[in-house]
Design an enzyme around this catalytic site. Structure first.
Site, PDB file in Angstrom:
ATOM      1  N   HIS A  45       0.836  -1.201   0.000  1.00 49.87           N
ATOM      2  CA  HIS A  45       0.000   0.000   0.000  1.00 49.87           C
ATOM      3  C   HIS A  45       0.873   1.255   0.000  1.00 49.87           C
ATOM      4  CE1 HIS A  45      -2.663   2.910   2.357  1.00 49.87           C
ATOM      5  NE2 HIS A  45      -3.292   2.729   1.209  1.00 49.87           N
ATOM      6  N   ARG A  46       0.584   2.172  -0.928  1.00 44.99           N
ATOM      7  CA  ARG A  46       1.374   3.389  -1.113  1.00 44.99           C
ATOM      8  C   ARG A  46       2.867   3.061  -1.258  1.00 44.99           C
ATOM      9  NH1 ARG A  46      -1.627   7.706   3.037  1.00 44.99           N
ATOM     10  NH2 ARG A  46      -3.745   7.060   2.500  1.00 44.99           N
ATOM     11  N   GLU A  72       1.344  -0.420  -4.825  1.00 41.91           N
ATOM     12  CA  GLU A  72       0.208   0.454  -5.113  1.00 41.91           C
ATOM     13  C   GLU A  72       0.664   1.896  -4.949  1.00 41.91           C
ATOM     14  OE1 GLU A  72      -3.381   2.883  -3.764  1.00 41.91           O
ATOM     15  OE2 GLU A  72      -1.694   2.233  -2.524  1.00 41.91           O
ATOM     16  N   ASP A  74      -0.351   6.221  -5.834  1.00 44.19           N
ATOM     17  CA  ASP A  74      -1.388   7.203  -6.152  1.00 44.19           C
ATOM     18  C   ASP A  74      -0.850   8.175  -7.193  1.00 44.19           C
ATOM     19  OD1 ASP A  74      -3.403   6.555  -3.894  1.00 44.19           O
ATOM     20  OD2 ASP A  74      -1.503   6.807  -2.829  1.00 44.19           O
ATOM     21  N   HIS A  87      -0.101  10.840  -2.527  1.00 44.75           N
ATOM     22  CA  HIS A  87      -1.464  10.529  -2.105  1.00 44.75           C
ATOM     23  C   HIS A  87      -2.309  11.771  -1.870  1.00 44.75           C
ATOM     24  CE1 HIS A  87      -4.659   9.666   0.860  1.00 44.75           C
ATOM     25  NE2 HIS A  87      -4.809   8.562   0.147  1.00 44.75           N
ATOM     26  N   GLU A 155      -3.449   4.013  -8.629  1.00 47.17           N
ATOM     27  CA  GLU A 155      -4.740   4.615  -8.325  1.00 47.17           C
ATOM     28  C   GLU A 155      -4.770   6.037  -8.853  1.00 47.17           C
ATOM     29  OE1 GLU A 155      -7.617   6.088  -4.659  1.00 47.17           O
ATOM     30  OE2 GLU A 155      -6.081   4.570  -4.262  1.00 47.17           O
ATOM     31  N   LYS A 157      -6.113   9.597  -8.874  1.00 44.91           N
ATOM     32  CA  LYS A 157      -6.801  10.482  -7.934  1.00 44.91           C
ATOM     33  C   LYS A 157      -7.524  11.564  -8.733  1.00 44.91           C
ATOM     34  CE  LYS A 157      -5.956   9.797  -4.042  1.00 44.91           C
ATOM     35  NZ  LYS A 157      -6.486   8.791  -3.077  1.00 44.91           N
ATOM     36  N   ASP A 274       0.583  -2.162   4.476  1.00 45.53           N
ATOM     37  CA  ASP A 274       1.750  -1.294   4.597  1.00 45.53           C
ATOM     38  C   ASP A 274       2.995  -2.096   4.948  1.00 45.53           C
ATOM     39  OD1 ASP A 274       0.299   1.126   4.140  1.00 45.53           O
ATOM     40  OD2 ASP A 274      -0.429   1.050   6.204  1.00 45.53           O
TER      41      ASP A 274
END
Length: 285
Positions: A45-46, A72, A74, A87, A155, A157, A274
């Protein structure tokens, strides 16, 4: 923002969907789950924000070493319409923008050019040893993928301050096809209608739909490969229902061993965390 569907249309679409992935998924539960459950994807994540500053190349490299299959990230758009990985809509939390540009509050990503953003430190807030980390571009992430790094889950945004971001993501992917062709690359967003149109622009890239446990699936999900749902409230029955509709299910985001084990037992196809090393240990068992 320019969006392929527009802000108002996106809000209306979300309202139309609100009410149940639940009811629609449950409709598919009569169909049997896959006979074999492949190992779930370990998704950082991130980029793997538990061990390095989020949405940085360093985070993804460390996550890959810790067992992550995918990073992943953003994707947002700068003032001069360049694509960067961050993000928040503002630069304040994860960079030193307040010190470098003290008179530019509230430090919106969309108010800065890429050249200005490249002046920022995106790592020291996490730890001094990451002081050389900057805000990466989408091109840098694709280069990492092309060099054999972890797969990418991007992702998009959507913001009123980022007109045309979908078209620019599509153009970046088309211009750099050699970097990701044959490698693991997917796109996701909460704006499902925009993702349907983006699928037409880059049909070779799998589309994931970000939703909530109460989101209702439209009748046509043929453009999508998977759903991304919060772990809270997710049930094995919902997972089986999605599988019955030909959709994979990715759960996010958690680092708690008990929750990770529960999600694995449900047969989810991927989990965002994470701390990919922790999930790696659970998957190994």
């Amino acid at each position: 923002m320019y969006r392929l569907c527009g802000v108002a249309a996106g809000a209306a679409w979300t309202a139309l969907l609100a009410g149940a992935v639940q009811a629609a998924l449950l409709a598919g539960t009569a169909l049997a789950a896959p006979a074999e459950r492949p190992r779930a994807d370990n998704i950082a994540h991130r980029g793997g924000s538990g061990g390095a500053p989020e949405n940085t190349i360093a985070a993804c490299a460390r996550a890959r070493a810790a067992g992550a299959d995918l990073c992943e990230f953003d994707v947002q758009q700068t003032k001069d319409q360049q694509l960067v990985l961050i993000h928040d809509e503002t630069l304040a939390r994860t960079t030193d923008a307040e010190q470098v540009f003290p008179g530019r509050a509230p430090w919106q990503v969309a108010d800065f050019t890429l050249a200005e953003i490249r002046r920022l430190d995106a790592g020291s807030w996490f730890s001094p040893r990451f002081g050389n980390e900057g805000v990466p571009t989408l091109r840098q992430a694709l280069e990492l993928l092309g060099a054999g790094g972890a797969g990418l889950l991007l992702e998009i945004k959507h913001s009123p301050r980022s007109p045309g971001i979908d078209r620019r993501v599509a153009a970046e992917l088309q211009d750099n096809r050699a970097l990701w062709q044959g490698r693991r690359l997917s796109l996701q967003a909460f704006d499902w209608q925009a993702m349907r149109l983006l699928h037409r622009m880059v049909p070779g890239v799998p589309i994931l739909l970000l939703g909530t446990s109460g989101a209702r699936l439209p009748a046509d999900t043929g453009y999508a490969s998977a759903l991304v749902l919060p772990h809270a409230g997710l049930t094995e029955r919902q997972v089986r229902g999605a599988h019955g509709r030909g959709l994979r299910v990715y759960a996010g985001t958690t680092d708690r061993p008990r929750v990770l084990r529960r999600l694995v037992s449900y047969g989810v196809d991927g989990i965002m965390t994470d701390r990919p090393a922790r999930l790696r240990g659970i998957l190994a068992r």
